[in-house]
Design a protein around this motif. Sequence first.
Motif, PDB file in Angstrom:
ATOM      1  N   GLY A 143       0.956  -1.188  -0.151  1.00 35.89           N
ATOM      2  CA  GLY A 143      -0.100   0.021   0.017  1.00 35.89           C
ATOM      3  C   GLY A 143       1.049   1.234  -0.004  1.00 35.89           C
ATOM      4  N   HIS A 144       0.373   2.140   0.574  1.00 36.64           N
ATOM      5  CA  HIS A 144       1.064   3.631   0.578  1.00 36.64           C
ATOM      6  C   HIS A 144       2.507   3.608   1.297  1.00 36.64           C
ATOM      7  CE1 HIS A 144      -2.302   6.061  -0.549  1.00 36.64           C
ATOM      8  NE2 HIS A 144      -3.142   5.403   0.218  1.00 36.64           N
ATOM      9  N   GLY A 145       2.739   2.552   2.239  1.00 39.06           N
ATOM     10  CA  GLY A 145       3.934   2.334   2.793  1.00 39.06           C
ATOM     11  C   GLY A 145       5.046   1.761   1.897  1.00 39.06           C
ATOM     12  N   ALA A 146       4.589   1.098   0.692  1.00 34.62           N
ATOM     13  CA  ALA A 146       5.599   0.555  -0.351  1.00 34.62           C
ATOM     14  C   ALA A 146       5.708   1.931  -1.234  1.00 34.62           C
ATOM     15  CB  ALA A 146       4.759  -0.437  -1.145  1.00 34.62           C
ATOM     16  N   GLU A 147       4.875   2.637  -1.701  1.00 30.55           N
ATOM     17  CA  GLU A 147       5.230   3.900  -2.442  1.00 30.55           C
ATOM     18  C   GLU A 147       5.807   4.557  -1.723  1.00 30.55           C
ATOM     19  OE1 GLU A 147       4.433   3.668  -5.789  1.00 30.55           O
ATOM     20  OE2 GLU A 147       3.914   1.634  -4.939  1.00 30.55           O
ATOM     21  N   ASP A 148       5.770   4.996  -0.541  1.00 33.20           N
ATOM     22  CA  ASP A 148       6.636   5.858   0.322  1.00 33.20           C
ATOM     23  C   ASP A 148       8.055   5.324   0.048  1.00 33.20           C
ATOM     24  OD1 ASP A 148       4.163   6.600   2.964  1.00 33.20           O
ATOM     25  OD2 ASP A 148       4.472   7.537   1.175  1.00 33.20           O
ATOM     26  N   ALA A 149       8.108   4.028   0.512  1.00 33.44           N
ATOM     27  CA  ALA A 149       9.713   3.406   0.409  1.00 33.44           C
ATOM     28  C   ALA A 149      10.479   3.880  -1.230  1.00 33.44           C
ATOM     29  CB  ALA A 149       9.519   2.053   0.473  1.00 33.44           C
ATOM     30  N   ARG A 150       9.456   3.876  -1.930  1.00 33.44           N
ATOM     31  CA  ARG A 150       9.984   4.246  -3.404  1.00 33.44           C
ATOM     32  C   ARG A 150      10.601   5.672  -3.407  1.00 33.44           C
ATOM     33  NH1 ARG A 150       7.692   5.924  -8.148  1.00 33.44           N
ATOM     34  NH2 ARG A 150       5.507   6.121  -7.318  1.00 33.44           N
ATOM     35  N   MET A 151       9.832   6.545  -3.134  1.00 37.58           N
ATOM     36  CA  MET A 151       9.877   7.951  -3.143  1.00 37.58           C
ATOM     37  C   MET A 151      11.183   8.163  -2.189  1.00 37.58           C
ATOM     38  SD  MET A 151       7.419   8.719  -5.324  1.00 37.58           S
ATOM     39  CE  MET A 151       7.969  10.408  -5.415  1.00 37.58           C
ATOM     40  N   ALA A 152      11.169   7.532  -1.134  1.00 38.54           N
ATOM     41  CA  ALA A 152      12.333   7.748  -0.305  1.00 38.54           C
ATOM     42  C   ALA A 152      13.686   7.314  -1.132  1.00 38.54           C
ATOM     43  CB  ALA A 152      12.145   7.072   1.176  1.00 38.54           C
ATOM     44  N   ALA A 153      13.672   6.275  -1.628  1.00 38.20           N
ATOM     45  CA  ALA A 153      14.812   5.777  -2.302  1.00 38.20           C
ATOM     46  C   ALA A 153      15.296   6.900  -3.104  1.00 38.20           C
ATOM     47  CB  ALA A 153      14.619   4.325  -2.632  1.00 38.20           C
ATOM     48  N   MET A 154      14.251   7.053  -4.056  1.00 40.02           N
ATOM     49  CA  MET A 154      14.732   7.955  -5.064  1.00 40.02           C
ATOM     50  C   MET A 154      15.101   9.172  -4.547  1.00 40.02           C
ATOM     51  SD  MET A 154      11.195   7.388  -7.383  1.00 40.02           S
ATOM     52  CE  MET A 154      11.223   8.885  -8.253  1.00 40.02           C
ATOM     53  N   GLU A 155      14.758   9.693  -3.479  1.00 37.94           N
ATOM     54  CA  GLU A 155      15.220  10.899  -3.040  1.00 37.94           C
ATOM     55  C   GLU A 155      16.614  10.751  -2.318  1.00 37.94           C
ATOM     56  OE1 GLU A 155      13.767  14.026  -3.450  1.00 37.94           O
ATOM     57  OE2 GLU A 155      15.642  14.600  -2.404  1.00 37.94           O
ATOM     58  N   GLU A 156      16.868   9.848  -1.623  1.00 38.61           N
ATOM     59  CA  GLU A 156      18.272   9.399  -0.990  1.00 38.61           C
ATOM     60  C   GLU A 156      19.268   9.197  -2.050  1.00 38.61           C
ATOM     61  OE1 GLU A 156      16.096   7.735   2.862  1.00 38.61           O
ATOM     62  OE2 GLU A 156      17.855   6.435   2.058  1.00 38.61           O
ATOM     63  N   ASN A 157      18.724   8.444  -3.096  1.00 41.38           N
ATOM     64  CA  ASN A 157      19.848   7.997  -4.062  1.00 41.38           C
ATOM     65  C   ASN A 157      19.863   8.699  -5.279  1.00 41.38           C
ATOM     66  OD1 ASN A 157      21.235   5.534  -2.445  1.00 41.38           O
ATOM     67  ND2 ASN A 157      18.954   5.560  -2.346  1.00 41.38           N
ATOM     68  N   LYS A 158      19.435   9.966  -5.294  1.00 46.51           N
ATOM     69  CA  LYS A 158      19.127  10.573  -6.630  1.00 46.51           C
ATOM     70  C   LYS A 158      20.449  10.571  -7.450  1.00 46.51           C
ATOM     71  CE  LYS A 158      16.736  14.659  -7.316  1.00 46.51           C
ATOM     72  NZ  LYS A 158      16.071  16.126  -6.579  1.00 46.51           N
ATOM     73  N   GLY A 159      20.066  10.126  -8.637  1.00 44.27           N
ATOM     74  CA  GLY A 159      21.145  10.407  -9.658  1.00 44.27           C
ATOM     75  C   GLY A 159      22.138   8.899  -9.570  1.00 44.27           C
ATOM     76  N   LYS A 160      21.665   8.078  -8.556  1.00 44.73           N
ATOM     77  CA  LYS A 160      22.550   6.991  -8.426  1.00 44.73           C
ATOM     78  C   LYS A 160      21.908   5.544  -8.337  1.00 44.73           C
ATOM     79  CE  LYS A 160      24.551   8.308  -4.860  1.00 44.73           C
ATOM     80  NZ  LYS A 160      25.426   9.069  -3.751  1.00 44.73           N
ATOM     81  N   TYR A 161      20.366   5.633  -8.337  1.00 46.40           N
ATOM     82  CA  TYR A 161      19.836   4.478  -8.128  1.00 46.40           C
ATOM     83  C   TYR A 161      19.699   3.750  -9.539  1.00 46.40           C
ATOM     84  CZ  TYR A 161      15.831   7.144  -9.208  1.00 46.40           C
ATOM     85  OH  TYR A 161      14.765   8.088  -9.904  1.00 46.40           O
ATOM     86  N   ILE A 162      19.449   2.425  -9.473  1.00 43.05           N
ATOM     87  CA  ILE A 162      19.266   1.698 -10.770  1.00 43.05           C
ATOM     88  C   ILE A 162      17.713   1.318 -10.775  1.00 43.05           C
ATOM     89  CG2 ILE A 162      19.850  -0.491 -11.996  1.00 43.05           C
ATOM     90  CD1 ILE A 162      22.589  -0.128 -10.995  1.00 43.05           C
ATOM     91  N   VAL A 163      17.270   1.459 -11.861  1.00 43.06           N
ATOM     92  CA  VAL A 163      15.735   1.117 -12.020  1.00 43.06           C
ATOM     93  C   VAL A 163      15.623  -0.302 -12.855  1.00 43.06           C
ATOM     94  CG1 VAL A 163      13.647   1.501 -13.172  1.00 43.06           C
ATOM     95  CG2 VAL A 163      14.924   3.515 -12.050  1.00 43.06           C
ATOM     96  N   VAL A 164      15.207  -1.387 -12.310  1.00 43.76           N
ATOM     97  CA  VAL A 164      14.802  -2.571 -13.041  1.00 43.76           C
ATOM     98  C   VAL A 164      13.480  -2.542 -13.534  1.00 43.76           C
ATOM     99  CG1 VAL A 164      14.852  -5.037 -13.031  1.00 43.76           C
ATOM    100  CG2 VAL A 164      16.672  -3.586 -11.827  1.00 43.76           C
TER     101      VAL A 164
END
Lengths: 354, 217, 448
Positions: A98-119
């Motif tokens: 649910g919302h928890g999952a989406e929050d985790a996504r947004m957090a990961a995107m913010e923390e690792n901006k420019g460095k994360y890999i999308v599969v």
Amino acid sequence: MRKDQTLGEYLQSHGVSRRGFLKYCSATASLMALPPSALSQVAEALAQARRPSVIWLSFQECTGCTESLTRSHAPTVESLIFDAISLDYHHTLQAAAGHGAEDARMAAMEENKGKYIVVVDGSIPVEHPEYSTIAGITNLDMLKETAEHCAAIVAVGSCAAFGGLPNANPNPTGARSVSDIITDKPVINVPGCPPIPVVITGVLAQVLTFGLGSVEVDHLGRPTAFFGQNIHDRCYRRPFYERGQFAETFDDEGAKAGWCLYKLGCKGPTTYNACATLKWNEGASFPIQSGHGCIGCSEPNFWDAGGFYKPISAGMWGSREALLGAAAAGAAVGAASALAARSRKKKALAEEEA
Amino acid sequence: MTLLEFARGPGLQWALWIFLFGVLWRVVGAMYLLGTKDLSKFRSKHYVRDGLRAVLTRSAPAEAFEKKIRFQHLTGYAWHLALFISVLFFAPHILFFESVLGFGWPHLPNTVILVTAAIATATLIALLIRRATHPVQRLISNADDYISVLAVLMPLVSGILAFAHVGARYETLLAIHLLTVEFMLVWYPFSKLMHTFMTIPSRYQTGTFFGHRGVKA
Amino acid sequence: MNTQASSVLESVQALEKSLEQVEATVEREGLPDDERVRRAKKAFLRKLDGRKAVDLDTCIHCGMCAEACPFYETTQDERYAPVNKYHLLRRFYRREVSPMRPVFRPFTRDITIDDLREWRHYVFDACTGCARCDMICPMGINVSSLIRIVREGIGAADLMPPRLQRLKTEQAEKNSIVGVDGQKLREIADQLADQGIDVPLDKDGAEIMMLTTSMEMRSFPSALAANAKILNKAGANWTMFPEACESANLGYVAGDTAAMRVAVKRIVDKAKQHSIKTVVLPETGHGYQVLRWLGANTVGEQLPFEVLSIIEFIIREQGEGRLALKQGGAGTSVAYQDPCRLSRKGGILQEPRDILESMGFELRETEYHGREDYCCGGGCGEYVLSTGSELRHKVFALKKGLFEDTGADKVVTACASCRYNFLIGAEKSGWEKPIISLSETVAEQLAD
């Protein structure tokens, strides 16, 4: 694994000996056809690797790619490696919902901006985005939003790489591939329906070891290490093709004798993948070895290539009725032309008499 | 659409349509001009048999002529035979014909086909050289003759290259092979390649013409 | 050479002289060039049908026909390749009759007056219609029939060689050739009567109508005498009609189909008028072909009588016991010339050989014989043409070599054109070999 722990530290803390670690690195190196001298480079790179953040987006997919990957391993070092990646978002594997999952996504995107890999696995409906949504967000929007600040995208499976089954005629959802939509980020395609598990991990290992730029890709964005040769050239049944010994049905003498499956629709000659060398289920077998022709699942539009059981050379020339129609039309034109010529001749003959 | 998808799909479709349309147009248009009845008294009533026999025997010129035309005769034979074997007895080709006709036939090993395709290519080039150098053929040959050679040479060469996986990625070689075949199919009805269909009626009618007169054609 | 041959030669030379005079007196009609081209094309159109279309569409430009043509063989001039000789017809067909004409027309040159003038040489001087090319073509094309149509086109354009133009007009209008007509036949009949040889003229109730040719009457009257002897010996109920005795057809030779029809009709009408059952042709080439194989189509109906060559008549009479021949040929070897219109185009291949062997001659076949024999080089009006004499002589040289190679004592022929050509050639080249006629030889061997 803690986010700031290196991979080497993590493995050590889990009791993987240096020797065991080096054995894995050696297997990985030989998988990528690297010389033995590269071993230390691989080992050092992996040991120093920081757990990159990985966001796994699943769109119009059957989850087969995930199933293939997870089914493929017993508790092996590979699974540890996989765990060692910070998999911050994955519908099937993550605990949150649910919302928890989406929050985790947004957090990961913010923390690792420019460095994360999308599969990505699964295709994206573009003409009817509303056909596939997650948490109220269309796949199209989610892909664009998540890709905006990523380092790279790995499109796993033929759906993400080329559109896959949803993309097949008549494509009711307007499904497209990742690279149709994201054009400003590097996209590596790892197609297959599903891809071979070690191919996925091998690509990721290469990225981790040598960086994104080290992955050589072909004109379809597929790593040439695994997709550089066609099945036909590596197929163990090739001598039968050369000799002209073909199975005519799935249970005739030729089939039982393991003859070439070209006549039964094998698409090996036009398919690029590692099935004939790496095989499946940790090298147990692959479709041709099990007696079924290659369906060409790592190629674009393989669902619309004429049929799994129609040979490549049969072509897709339409219907016999249309051919007969063309012939009949030609005959009619010919007859009309002859009649016209004959009437002129009659006139000339009459002139002679006169 | 990839090149191969086009070549296997719409390219092939259109080429087949144009081929069938054109061949029927030309054959019907020529034969429907009809013949004038010969009112003279024939020597033999077996002229149908004479016609059919001429269809076969014209492939073997009379002994008296042989030494004058030996090169063309033998090379021409070798060329046609090698071509027919390469086209008609290669397994992937037979699968194509089977998809069109509904029936297939036995095939020969691929390595045999490679040899016959090489022979076909070599003999065709030899005959091309003769055409370009012999005074009679130089006089009478026109663009049709040379383009027709090209139209058949390209599928042969591209087929050999595709088979041997030489020159480009396999699917590109295959696409090129199909496209050259499609060019040949489209060129066919408007060119001298039509002798494929005209030879039998032509030999037949010469057989009956001379058969009427009691002479072996 | 014996005296008979030299007297023949004299008359042959006299014929040459009168032909030269003919040329000098020809007045050509001043048809405008585009009218000539128009008429040529109409002539092509009239003869093109499905069979010709198949032939024209089948040629693969292999050039093998050239290897069969005596005119190409003896000159190596590629313009004489048979396929080139009918090229005008192919162009016309592709432009105007072929089902593909909308596609071909922009790429095919139209026929011009210069083409017609140039091709006149190829189809009149360098082609006798011998059909040797028909025999070799791997596609089975009737090449000689296509060349024939080009001849008809040039004839329709009134561009045939002047001598032929004059002669065909003379035959059509006056029923004579170089002044030789039925009156000459009456004179010969009278002379032969004095020698005890009966030549019944205008006989009612006759079943067999014998024909002759102006060449025979003028140059080879001994052949006419021989035919008469043979018919009489067989007890045939025969006659000749001076008003319809000419079997040569200069209209055919000149490519004028209207004139051809006039001459054929003379024979057919006369035969019908007198309920003739059998028409027998003397030693003639195109005369046999025209009546036997083209006659019915020319008059548009089946002929109500059978047509035989004198050779076929002899064989039939021999077979039915009405003619017996002595073995006078024993000890002599002969080589037989296959006249193209009788053998390859007529189907009379074995009969002359049987006749020769029945007279005891030893037959020596030339390297090319029967169906593949070379044309004499002078048939179908070729012998008339001054423009063709050099080519003719080259072909004669070829034939001479072939005959010499057999080592035969004599050369036998069954066609007056062949005979004429060989005699002229022999005289020009100093060739001593006796050249004899089959029917004259038979007449000498008639048993009692």
